[in-house]
Design an enzyme around this catalytic site. Sequence first.
Site, PDB file in Angstrom:
ATOM      1  N   HIS A 189       0.832  -1.199   0.000  1.00  0.00           N
ATOM      2  CA  HIS A 189       0.000   0.000   0.000  1.00  0.00           C
ATOM      3  C   HIS A 189       0.873   1.258   0.000  1.00  0.00           C
ATOM      4  O   HIS A 189       0.683   2.161  -0.819  1.00  0.00           O
ATOM      5  CB  HIS A 189      -0.912  -0.016   1.237  1.00  0.00           C
ATOM      6  CG  HIS A 189      -1.815   1.167   1.363  1.00  0.00           C
ATOM      7  ND1 HIS A 189      -3.174   1.055   1.290  1.00  0.00           N
ATOM      8  CD2 HIS A 189      -1.569   2.483   1.573  1.00  0.00           C
ATOM      9  CE1 HIS A 189      -3.727   2.245   1.441  1.00  0.00           C
ATOM     10  NE2 HIS A 189      -2.759   3.139   1.619  1.00  0.00           N
ATOM     11  N   GLU A 190       1.845   1.309   0.911  1.00  0.00           N
ATOM     12  CA  GLU A 190       2.701   2.504   1.015  1.00  0.00           C
ATOM     13  C   GLU A 190       3.668   2.606  -0.164  1.00  0.00           C
ATOM     14  O   GLU A 190       3.931   3.702  -0.662  1.00  0.00           O
ATOM     15  CB  GLU A 190       3.438   2.513   2.349  1.00  0.00           C
ATOM     16  CG  GLU A 190       2.526   2.508   3.576  1.00  0.00           C
ATOM     17  CD  GLU A 190       1.431   3.559   3.549  1.00  0.00           C
ATOM     18  OE1 GLU A 190       1.640   4.653   2.978  1.00  0.00           O
ATOM     19  OE2 GLU A 190       0.341   3.291   4.093  1.00  0.00           O
ATOM     20  N   HIS A 228       1.960   4.159  -3.049  1.00  0.00           N
ATOM     21  CA  HIS A 228       1.919   5.627  -2.972  1.00  0.00           C
ATOM     22  C   HIS A 228       3.218   6.229  -3.510  1.00  0.00           C
ATOM     23  O   HIS A 228       3.203   7.212  -4.253  1.00  0.00           O
ATOM     24  CB  HIS A 228       1.691   6.097  -1.537  1.00  0.00           C
ATOM     25  CG  HIS A 228       0.280   5.963  -1.072  1.00  0.00           C
ATOM     26  ND1 HIS A 228      -0.778   6.593  -1.680  1.00  0.00           N
ATOM     27  CD2 HIS A 228      -0.245   5.265  -0.035  1.00  0.00           C
ATOM     28  CE1 HIS A 228      -1.900   6.296  -1.042  1.00  0.00           C
ATOM     29  NE2 HIS A 228      -1.601   5.472  -0.044  1.00  0.00           N
TER      30      HIS A 228
END
Length: 181
Positions: A81-82, A85
Amino acid sequence: MNLIAPIDAEQQQRVRIATYDYIQLAGRLFNRCFPPIDVSFDLRGRSAGMYRVRRHERWIRYNPYLFAKYFDDNLQTTVPHEVAHYVTDVLHGLRNIRPHGPEWRAVMLAFGADDSVTCAYELTGIPQRRQMRYEYRCSCQSHQLSAQRHNKIRSGRAHYYCRCCGDSLVRVRAAGPALLI
């Protein structure tokens, strides 16, 4: 209530390796070089991870307490998820896309990871960050503003209005000692 101990150095290293593995995977998938970024374990509160950018410096922060309680789940969900980003920032720029928009979802799909935006962890034993609240009023009610919003008002960077009556919010000063006359 017993607080959970944060992840140890060996587990932190496993998270760093997983982060760098996803960055390398992104390089192969998008035929582009994504330099490794700093990883820290200083995040507190409800969030398991956070991608940050400040003046061309990029890093990922992880919550060592949530990782300790849900280690395997966070390796499978929070790490990609990170990194997604980070990848969408490099590819598109953060100002040009929504944080969890189609570009971010496409990276998560390419990673083969779940593209859920948030997680619903049970937080017993996890240290919580507490934020100071300041009382403001309008013509119809009282409002509790966070320290961040309060500081924006004080520095002149923001002005807030009531959603009900539309009036400007005004700080309620704490009463000082009564004067005897």
